[in-house]
Design a protein around this motif. Sequence first.
Motif, mmCIF file in Angstrom:
data_model
loop_
_atom_site.group_PDB
_atom_site.id
_atom_site.type_symbol
_atom_site.label_atom_id
_atom_site.label_comp_id
_atom_site.label_asym_id
_atom_site.label_seq_id
_atom_site.Cartn_x
_atom_site.Cartn_y
_atom_site.Cartn_z
ATOM 1 N N ARG A 188 0.827 -1.208 0.000
ATOM 2 C CA ARG A 188 0.000 0.000 0.000
ATOM 3 C C ARG A 188 0.863 1.261 0.000
ATOM 4 N NH1 ARG A 188 -5.053 -0.243 0.437
ATOM 5 N NH2 ARG A 188 -4.513 -1.774 -1.134
ATOM 6 N N MET A 189 1.976 1.244 0.734
ATOM 7 C CA MET A 189 2.898 2.384 0.723
ATOM 8 C C MET A 189 3.448 2.606 -0.684
ATOM 9 S SD MET A 189 5.030 1.683 4.217
ATOM 10 C CE MET A 189 6.095 3.117 4.143
ATOM 11 N N ASN A 190 3.730 1.533 -1.367
ATOM 12 C CA ASN A 190 4.260 1.623 -2.726
ATOM 13 C C ASN A 190 3.222 2.213 -3.675
ATOM 14 O OD1 ASN A 190 6.266 1.216 -4.714
ATOM 15 N ND2 ASN A 190 5.343 -0.711 -5.327
ATOM 16 N N GLU A 191 1.984 1.737 -3.568
ATOM 17 C CA GLU A 191 0.922 2.219 -4.449
ATOM 18 C C GLU A 191 0.628 3.697 -4.207
ATOM 19 O OE1 GLU A 191 -2.164 -0.547 -3.554
ATOM 20 O OE2 GLU A 191 -1.469 -2.039 -5.006
ATOM 21 N N LEU A 192 0.785 4.155 -2.961
ATOM 22 C CA LEU A 192 0.517 5.557 -2.627
ATOM 23 C C LEU A 192 1.767 6.426 -2.738
ATOM 24 C CD1 LEU A 192 -1.873 5.016 0.423
ATOM 25 C CD2 LEU A 192 -2.495 5.726 -1.883
ATOM 26 N N GLN A 193 2.856 5.848 -3.238
ATOM 27 C CA GLN A 193 4.124 6.556 -3.484
ATOM 28 C C GLN A 193 4.844 6.971 -2.198
ATOM 29 O OE1 GLN A 193 2.956 9.702 -6.205
ATOM 30 N NE2 GLN A 193 1.779 8.209 -7.358
ATOM 31 N N VAL A 194 4.411 6.426 -1.071
ATOM 32 C CA VAL A 194 5.067 6.740 0.200
ATOM 33 C C VAL A 194 6.429 6.050 0.269
ATOM 34 C CG1 VAL A 194 4.932 6.468 2.716
ATOM 35 C CG2 VAL A 194 2.901 7.127 1.414
ATOM 36 N N LEU A 195 6.504 4.824 -0.210
ATOM 37 C CA LEU A 195 7.749 4.057 -0.134
ATOM 38 C C LEU A 195 8.864 4.758 -0.909
ATOM 39 C CD1 LEU A 195 9.155 1.550 0.914
ATOM 40 C CD2 LEU A 195 8.259 0.272 -1.043
ATOM 41 N N SER A 196 8.565 5.197 -2.125
ATOM 42 C CA SER A 196 9.603 5.860 -2.929
ATOM 43 C C SER A 196 9.854 7.290 -2.453
ATOM 44 C CB SER A 196 9.229 5.853 -4.412
ATOM 45 O OG SER A 196 7.960 6.404 -4.623
ATOM 46 N N ALA A 197 8.913 7.884 -1.720
ATOM 47 C CA ALA A 197 9.159 9.211 -1.139
ATOM 48 C C ALA A 197 10.100 9.082 0.063
ATOM 49 C CB ALA A 197 7.847 9.856 -0.719
ATOM 50 N N PHE A 198 9.902 8.020 0.855
ATOM 51 C CA PHE A 198 10.729 7.830 2.049
ATOM 52 C C PHE A 198 12.116 7.273 1.680
ATOM 53 C CE2 PHE A 198 11.950 5.483 5.982
ATOM 54 C CZ PHE A 198 12.053 6.595 6.813
ATOM 55 N N ILE A 199 12.146 6.397 0.669
ATOM 56 C CA ILE A 199 13.425 5.886 0.154
ATOM 57 C C ILE A 199 13.476 6.240 -1.335
ATOM 58 C CG2 ILE A 199 14.895 3.839 -0.142
ATOM 59 C CD1 ILE A 199 13.381 2.499 2.114
ATOM 60 N N PRO A 200 13.934 7.459 -1.681
ATOM 61 C CA PRO A 200 13.909 7.895 -3.089
ATOM 62 C C PRO A 200 14.669 6.958 -4.025
ATOM 63 C CG PRO A 200 14.408 9.732 -1.621
ATOM 64 C CD PRO A 200 14.449 8.491 -0.774
ATOM 65 N N GLU A 201 15.655 6.233 -3.481
ATOM 66 C CA GLU A 201 16.425 5.295 -4.314
ATOM 67 C C GLU A 201 15.553 4.151 -4.832
ATOM 68 O OE1 GLU A 201 19.173 7.224 -1.304
ATOM 69 O OE2 GLU A 201 17.173 6.316 -1.278
ATOM 70 N N PHE A 202 14.372 3.957 -4.206
ATOM 71 C CA PHE A 202 13.461 2.883 -4.608
ATOM 72 C C PHE A 202 12.639 3.282 -5.840
ATOM 73 C CE2 PHE A 202 9.823 -0.014 -4.149
ATOM 74 C CZ PHE A 202 10.447 -1.193 -3.762
ATOM 75 N N GLU A 203 12.492 4.582 -6.072
ATOM 76 C CA GLU A 203 11.583 5.072 -7.116
ATOM 77 C C GLU A 203 11.867 4.515 -8.520
ATOM 78 O OE1 GLU A 203 9.452 7.292 -9.991
ATOM 79 O OE2 GLU A 203 11.649 7.268 -9.847
ATOM 80 N N PRO A 204 13.155 4.440 -8.959
ATOM 81 C CA PRO A 204 13.394 3.941 -10.322
ATOM 82 C C PRO A 204 12.902 2.522 -10.582
ATOM 83 C CG PRO A 204 15.347 5.050 -9.473
ATOM 84 C CD PRO A 204 14.404 4.902 -8.321
ATOM 85 N N ILE A 205 12.792 1.693 -9.544
ATOM 86 C CA ILE A 205 12.370 0.300 -9.789
ATOM 87 C C ILE A 205 10.865 0.113 -9.626
ATOM 88 C CG2 ILE A 205 14.616 -0.654 -9.148
ATOM 89 C CD1 ILE A 205 13.290 -1.608 -6.494
ATOM 90 N N VAL A 206 10.132 1.183 -9.317
ATOM 91 C CA VAL A 206 8.674 1.072 -9.200
ATOM 92 C C VAL A 206 8.076 0.793 -10.579
ATOM 93 C CG1 VAL A 206 6.540 2.308 -8.649
ATOM 94 C CG2 VAL A 206 8.532 2.546 -7.161
ATOM 95 N N ALA A 207 7.318 -0.275 -10.675
ATOM 96 C CA ALA A 207 6.668 -0.706 -11.931
ATOM 97 C C ALA A 207 7.670 -1.054 -13.027
ATOM 98 C CB ALA A 207 5.688 0.361 -12.429
ATOM 99 N N MET A 208 8.949 -1.280 -12.648
ATOM 100 C CA MET A 208 9.970 -1.622 -13.651
ATOM 101 C C MET A 208 9.821 -3.086 -14.075
ATOM 102 S SD MET A 208 14.128 -1.680 -13.366
ATOM 103 C CE MET A 208 14.364 0.094 -13.364
ATOM 104 N N MET A 209 9.589 -3.270 -15.363
ATOM 105 C CA MET A 209 9.466 -4.616 -15.893
ATOM 106 C C MET A 209 10.829 -5.113 -16.368
ATOM 107 S SD MET A 209 8.013 -5.892 -19.393
ATOM 108 C CE MET A 209 7.519 -7.561 -19.759
ATOM 109 N N GLN A 210 11.083 -6.391 -16.154
ATOM 110 C CA GLN A 210 12.285 -7.028 -16.698
ATOM 111 C C GLN A 210 11.833 -7.877 -17.879
ATOM 112 O OE1 GLN A 210 14.863 -8.363 -13.104
ATOM 113 N NE2 GLN A 210 12.787 -8.175 -12.351
ATOM 114 N N PHE A 211 12.245 -7.489 -19.066
ATOM 115 C CA PHE A 211 11.703 -8.119 -20.264
ATOM 116 C C PHE A 211 12.332 -9.487 -20.482
ATOM 117 C CE2 PHE A 211 11.202 -8.563 -24.944
ATOM 118 C CZ PHE A 211 9.817 -8.549 -24.952
ATOM 119 N N ASN A 212 11.782 -10.456 -19.772
ATOM 120 C CA ASN A 212 12.211 -11.843 -19.949
ATOM 121 C C ASN A 212 11.093 -12.765 -19.473
ATOM 122 O OD1 ASN A 212 12.524 -12.280 -17.028
ATOM 123 N ND2 ASN A 212 14.343 -10.988 -17.222
ATOM 124 N N MET A 213 11.272 -14.062 -19.728
ATOM 125 C CA MET A 213 10.232 -15.027 -19.363
ATOM 126 C C MET A 213 10.434 -15.593 -17.967
ATOM 127 S SD MET A 213 9.957 -17.015 -23.003
ATOM 128 C CE MET A 213 8.975 -18.353 -22.349
#
Length: 934
Positions: free
Chosen positions: A477-502
């Motif tokens: 829930r913190m992630n969905e509300l952007q609290v997690l990436s606000a508190f740990i800004p280093e986390f923001e780039p990997i939010v919703a980051m897809m790894q294009f593989n199977m």
Amino acid sequence: MTQLQEVSASAGPEPTAALPDDLIRPAAEIVDPAALRTRLLAAVEEAGSDQMERRKAAVAVLRSAQSEGRAAIAEAFRASPFSASPTTRAYAWLTDQLVAATFELSRSVFHPAHTPTEQERLCLIAVGGYGRGEMAPQSDVDLLFLAPYKLTPWAENVIESMLYILWDLKMKVGHASRTVKDCIRLARDDFTIRTSLVERRYLAGDANLADTLSDKLQSDLFADTVAEFIEAKLEERDERHRKQGGQRYMVEPNVKEGKGGLRDLQSLYWIGKYIHGVHDASDLVRHKVFTQEEYDSFRTAHEFLWAVRCHLHLIAGRATDQLTFDMQVEVAAAMGYEDRKGRRAVEVFMQDYFRQATEVGELTRIFLTAQEAAHLKTEPMLQRLLKRRRRAKPPYAIKQNRLTVADPDAFLGDKLNLLRIFEEALRTGTLLHPDAMRLIKSNIELIDDEMRADPEAARLFLDLMLKHGNPERALRRMNELQVLSAFIPEFEPIVAMMQFNMYHHYTVDEHTIQCISHLARIEREELDEELPVSTDIIRGGINRKVLYVALLLHDIGKGRDEDHSVLGAQIARKVAPRLGLTKKECATVEWLVRYHLLMSDMAQKRDIADPRTVRDFAKAVKTQDRLDLLCVLTVCDIRGVGPGTWNNWKAALLRALYRQTRTALEEGMEALNREERGSEARKNLRAALEGWSEKAIRRELGRHYPPYWQGLHVTAHVDFAELLRDIDTDEIRIRLTPDEDRDATRACFAMADHPGIFSRMCGALSLVGANVVDARTFTTKDGFATAAFWIQDAEGHPYDEDRLPRLRKMIERTLQGEVVPSEALANRDKMKKREKAFRVPTSITFDNEGSEIYTIIEVDTRDRPGLLYDLTRTLATQNVYISSAVIATYGEQVVDTFYVKDMFGLKFHAESKRKALEKKLREAIAEGSERARS
């Protein structure tokens, strides 16, 4: 935003009406309605009196207009690939002109009613998505033919002629012929019909009938059934999400039906119009369902998802809503995405997609909870009395069984409440109320550098992971509300980051939360039977804070050019102290992030029967504490990849590596001595060979070289002893044994040794569709080859007992030369279309330090059915002796590791030899890959 127009005569696409000015290109460049009707009438008149010829002439004119109109829209859309609403309106408007012209032709020319009676009135209404005025290139055309009474023969003829023309135009037409009474009766019992009528739009014919339907629907149905409609839509949404996998971050999402997809947005239209009579989503702001900011997010998500869907239809040339891997690449290109540093264009595109899906989820949750509160029945009194009331501490309150903020001013007066509210939700066992979510999102800027540096904030954050037993709920829930990436800004780039593989089933942030969820389950002792080693480690005492922080940060370096483990360790060096860890704990977290793949790689890519493997791993780990932490982290990391990734094979490898390393750390490296292990293995075999004479036992114990005794379990030694007993030089003996503990079938072979025999075995196994996960080959002192393969079926499981006889027969035929693997595999070694989009660069390394006896060749490349055979055949033709092969598969990527010697029994020390061998291997891979793609 497309209007949901009320049914009225003015809404119809009359030829004299002003042309719309909000399409992707000028309406007259798509189709000229007046000119279309003129050409249509002229073509029909010229065709004469034969009805079939007249229809053909009409279809030719309409098809030409349809083709030219679609081409014009597609060209404009490709030039402006994010302009979804003007495009969907354009497709709907073009369809309006074709459908209305066909209706008028059928009614007035093909079947004219010169003196129409009251019964011979007919109204044409668009319903469903077409009624909403939004169409993708290949959308269905849903029509309602409305009559005052039962259809007359005239009306039936009009409808039949019209439908034949639309079908000839290859339109996917859904149609119904009903009276107003029919509509009310059927819609009352069928929510699908009711929903389609919510989105009705007048097209042509008798407008009074359309107005009557509108009035009756509102007065006789909609007005008093709001609660049941909302309840039905909620149930329908839950069932739809369950069918689509229940996750917003499914790597091949359905743009229409998936979680966070268009159907979720459309649910808002349906309910909004049903309750408030809104014609446009923007009206929901006036009704205080959305704030203006939320509505802006709604528009952005709507535009993006519709753009994706339109591109999907155009690329596929048919109606498809599944963003399969191959389509993701093409849609990303069509929308103008480009490769960025360290990331493919498709990965950037899919990150945008998942972020929009998350936004849709939040908007849907806010909207539906608000409607649920206003319109759905409350719980029965008895249920409420029996339920223990959960009291919230100020400034919080429980509202609709959800946690909200009772005093917003007091809440915002202390910015730490932006973390405390998640702890309170865990303590009370409640979900957050939409009002609370809105308050958090609109004040996210309160989480600033000062708060990030506050020790109390760090304590609150760590307590969310360490104190309540279900940290994943708070983190998600913190992630969905952007609290997690606000508190740990280093986390923001990997939010919703897809790894294009199977291999990876989730985005990087969701994978991280899944890993933490698995750790919490181990701590709750829910997995003690499945994960006995990890459970014992946790019970024995471990630094939980270090482990949770390491898991949170282990993939934080992904998506950049650098090695994500190295970059992640550098990030951990900054984040861990901020979270209040001691210097020693920070160092351990940094080490765990840097080497979080070490144990997995050692277990899956190296021969753990080789003492050097365990010795090198023990030297890298150094302490029992690190070994324990790394073991649990590795288990959680693999399990967090997705369903089916963890299996008994990986569990057995990790358990064996952990136990041998623990022994080495406790008793010293000499505990790994080859000779001692060989003596123990011979003693175990002697005990297992019941009924054998002493002479036969001594012969069996003396016929093998030392490596044989370290590489196999006693059960395999027994199998080989029995296979070799009295074997002739021209015999091939095979034993297939299910090895449930390892989720594999063990295939043991015994036959006279000769060059290339290992490759032929690999070819035989490839032909029967077996996936080889591990292999050992040995030569006896009297010239027999003994090879053990661990194989799995296509689903990654051991072969069923009833399939083993056929498996054995096919293997025997191949080994006896009746089937030539290279020829038989040519037609089977093919790549599926959806898998062709993946890029896996080939890497080949030679390691002379990882084993005392062998050179280790590691081939990291694109997987395919005949790859192992191609590699082993190439090695055989270069006179390379293969002692063992370890195969680790990661979706479409595979790492094949071979322990080898040259023809003189030596390592490959000469660089020239290594380069020559690498060249041959690369040629074999390239040729096989070209064959598989053809």
